[in-house]
Design an enzyme around this catalytic site. Structure first.
Site, PDB file in Angstrom:
ATOM      1  N   GLY A   1      -0.479  -8.467  -4.897  1.00  0.00           N
ATOM      2  CA  GLY A   1      -0.175  -8.925  -3.410  1.00  0.00           C
ATOM      3  C   GLY A   1       0.143 -10.277  -3.452  1.00  0.00           C
TER       4      GLY A   1
ATOM      5  CG  HIS B   1      -1.054  -7.018   4.850  1.00  0.00           C
ATOM      6  ND1 HIS B   1      -1.443  -5.750   5.440  1.00  0.00           N
ATOM      7  CD2 HIS B   1      -0.795  -6.951   3.577  1.00  0.00           C
ATOM      8  CE1 HIS B   1      -1.530  -4.892   4.073  1.00  0.00           C
ATOM      9  NE2 HIS B   1      -1.155  -5.666   3.016  1.00  0.00           N
ATOM     10  CB  VAL B   2      -3.117 -11.612   9.865  1.00  0.00           C
ATOM     11  CG1 VAL B   2      -3.351 -12.941  10.395  1.00  0.00           C
ATOM     12  CG2 VAL B   2      -2.113 -10.730  10.952  1.00  0.00           C
TER      13      VAL B   2
ATOM     14  CG  ASP C   1      -8.577 -10.079  -2.921  1.00  0.00           C
ATOM     15  OD1 ASP C   1      -8.475 -10.215  -1.607  1.00  0.00           O
ATOM     16  OD2 ASP C   1      -8.062  -9.131  -3.604  1.00  0.00           O
TER      17      ASP C   1
ATOM     18  CD  GLU D   1      -9.738  -4.938   1.668  1.00  0.00           C
ATOM     19  OE1 GLU D   1      -8.959  -4.649   2.599  1.00  0.00           O
ATOM     20  OE2 GLU D   1      -9.365  -5.457   0.748  1.00  0.00           O
TER      21      GLU D   1
ATOM     22  NE  ARG E   1     -12.615  -2.689  23.435  1.00  0.00           N
ATOM     23  CZ  ARG E   1     -13.515  -2.143  24.173  1.00  0.00           C
ATOM     24  NH1 ARG E   1     -14.578  -1.464  24.039  1.00  0.00           N
ATOM     25  NH2 ARG E   1     -13.275  -1.713  25.605  1.00  0.00           N
TER      26      ARG E   1
ATOM     27  NE  ARG F   1      -1.171 -10.000   0.651  1.00  0.00           N
ATOM     28  CZ  ARG F   1      -1.091  -8.746   0.426  1.00  0.00           C
ATOM     29  NH1 ARG F   1      -2.152  -7.892   0.258  1.00  0.00           N
ATOM     30  NH2 ARG F   1       0.155  -7.973   0.326  1.00  0.00           N
TER      31      ARG F   1
ATOM     32  CG  MET G   1      -7.450  -7.836   3.575  1.00  0.00           C
ATOM     33  SD  MET G   1      -5.434  -8.116   2.958  1.00  0.00           S
ATOM     34  CE  MET G   1      -4.492  -6.970   3.483  1.00  0.00           C
ATOM     35  N   GLY G   2     -10.304  -8.331   0.678  1.00  0.00           N
ATOM     36  CA  GLY G   2     -11.168  -8.887  -0.327  1.00  0.00           C
ATOM     37  C   GLY G   2     -11.657  -7.833  -1.284  1.00  0.00           C
TER      38      GLY G   2
HETATM   39  O1  F6P Z   1      -5.812  -8.028  -3.393  1.00  0.00           O
HETATM   40  C1  F6P Z   1      -5.096  -8.811  -2.189  1.00  0.00           C
HETATM   41  C2  F6P Z   1      -5.377  -7.791  -1.083  1.00  0.00           C
HETATM   42  O2  F6P Z   1      -4.690  -8.471  -0.108  1.00  0.00           O
HETATM   43  C3  F6P Z   1      -6.667  -7.173  -1.147  1.00  0.00           C
HETATM   44  O3  F6P Z   1      -7.523  -7.907  -0.228  1.00  0.00           O
HETATM   45  C4  F6P Z   1      -6.252  -5.786  -0.212  1.00  0.00           C
HETATM   46  O4  F6P Z   1      -7.399  -4.696  -0.382  1.00  0.00           O
HETATM   47  C5  F6P Z   1      -4.952  -5.367  -1.001  1.00  0.00           C
HETATM   48  O5  F6P Z   1      -4.515  -6.595  -1.289  1.00  0.00           O
HETATM   49  C6  F6P Z   1      -3.993  -4.752   0.019  1.00  0.00           C
HETATM   50  O6  F6P Z   1      -2.963  -4.492  -0.814  1.00  0.00           O
HETATM   51  P1  F6P Z   1      -1.637  -4.011   0.039  1.00  0.00           P
HETATM   52  O7  F6P Z   1      -0.726  -5.242   0.376  1.00  0.00           O
HETATM   53  O8  F6P Z   1      -0.692  -3.362  -0.889  1.00  0.00           O
HETATM   54  O9  F6P Z   1      -1.773  -3.345   1.168  1.00  0.00           O
END
Ligand code: F6P
Length: 351
Positions: free
Chosen positions: A13, A281-282, A130, A225, A275, A284, A172-173
């Site tokens: 990722g 992905h924000v 992560d 997650e 809610r 990242r 995430m994580g």
């Molecule tokens: O390992 C980084 C990560 O963003 C995790 O936190 C997440 O579970 C995973 O990658 C998501 O992967 P992808 O971008 O393939 O959906």
């Protein structure tokens, strides 16, 4: 100055800081050693397909602040096909490469480590939002992800207060609660749920009810997650609600959905309107923090030095504020789970 030819790739990722590390490798290798850097596109995929670009100072201009990776990335595992490792070796040989610098998490670096048995000379650089790589206190990308998640929690708080709602924010994580713990503490969340500590839904609801009975009319719940209820019918139900059919080339399932499941439970059991926000992905994307840029740059310069010391099979790492080298095998053996003293800190303040 006659330098080396060094390959570089970014795998797994993406995360903020990858371009800062690419730039650090290219600039320090060129200026200090007269090296040439060959960038493989899309992680190990580019090595298998022999697809590369020449990286020089011109290409690395104005990228230190840029999110993503100019090389592209993928979750390719060369060990999935029997000829994969052979193909990697052929590509490295045909490009006259002396070594390869692999930038990645547990999977990408795990590949680099296994390739040593095939004669590949690799140095690793740890990256992942992560922060779950062993042997390094921090990976770059984590600080930015935490800042993004904290900003989100701050924003969710004002809307939650206006509507007297519970808002569950899923971060995430993967199977480590680092992002949840940091963003939850920094954002003053009422509840922080992490994979390392399975939760009891009933207890979460009771704590929220107590909090609201005590005069708070909104709550932020930060859930990782990978968090899940303690074993029992609820764990089965949650597993069912969050199950994913999709696994990547390293066998990892796609995570997500626990936030929505939990919000429905909270609403049903407490009557509080709930809610969910999934940050996804924000976390990242976009500009790396200054701290991530600096860590990435320090890692990049040290990785080039490790190549010149022929310190192969090693990963650069952060220990007590210093950049050190550790065996990739030790870093990738088991994921680094959350330091649970952070949850003691959280427990003293949450609720
Ligand atoms: O390992 C980084 C990560 O963003 C995790 O936190 C997440 O579970 C995973 O990658 C998501 O992967 P992808 O971008 O393939 O959906």
């Amino acid at each position: 100055m006659t330098g080396m030819r060094i390959g570089i790739l970014t795998g797994g990722g993406d995360c903020p800081g990858l371009n800062a590390v690419i730039r650090a490798v290219v600039l320090s290798a060129g200026r200090l050693h007269g090296d040439e850097i060959v960038g493989f596109v899309d992680g190990w995929r580019g090595v298998l397909d022999n697809k590369s670009v020449q990286l020089d100072e011109e290409r690395c201009r104005d990228i230190v602040q840029l999110g993503g990776t100019i090389l592209g990335t993928s979750r390719t595992n060369p060990f999935v096909s029997s000829d994969g490792p052979g193909q990697v070796v052929r590509t490295l040989t045909s490009n006259n490469l002396d070594a390869i610098i692999a930038i990645g998490g547990e999977d990408t670096l795990g590949v680099a480590d296994r390739l040593a048995a095939h004669g590949v000379k690799a140095v690793g650089i740890p990256k992942t939002i992560d922060n779950d790589l062993s042997e390094t206190e921090f990976t770059f990308g984590f600080d930015t992800a935490v800042q993004i998640a904290t900003d989100a929690v701050d924003r969710l708080r004002t809307t939650a207060e206006s509507h007297h709602r519970v808002i569950v924010c899923e971060v995430m994580g993967r199977h480590a609660g680092w992002i949840a713990a940091y963003a939850g503490i920094a954002g003053g969340a009422a509840e922080i749920l992490v994979p390392e500590i399975p939760f009891e839904v009933g207890e979460v609801c009771e704590r929220l009810e107590r909090r609201h009975a005590g005069g708070q009319f909104s709550s932020i719940v930060v859930v990782s997650e990978g968090a899940h209820p303690a074993e029992g019918p609820e764990a089965d139900e949650a597993r069912h609600a969050t199950a994913s059919e999709t696994v990547d080339a390293f066998g990892h399932a796609r995570l997500g959905g626990i936030g929505e499941w939990l919000a429905r439970q909270i609403e049903r059991r407490t009557g509080f309107e709930a809610r969910t926000t999934i940050l996804g992905h924000v976390q990242r994307g976009g500009t790396p923090t200054a701290r991530d840029r600096v860590l990435a740059t320090r890692f990049g310069v040290e990785a080039v030095a490790a190549v010149h010391d022929a310190d192969f099979g090693m990963m650069v790492a952060l220990r007590d504020g210093n950049i050190v080298r550790v065996p990739i095998s030790a870093a990738t053996r088991v994921p680094k789970t959350l330091d649970l003293t952070l949850m003691d800190v959280a427990a003293a303040l949450t609720g």
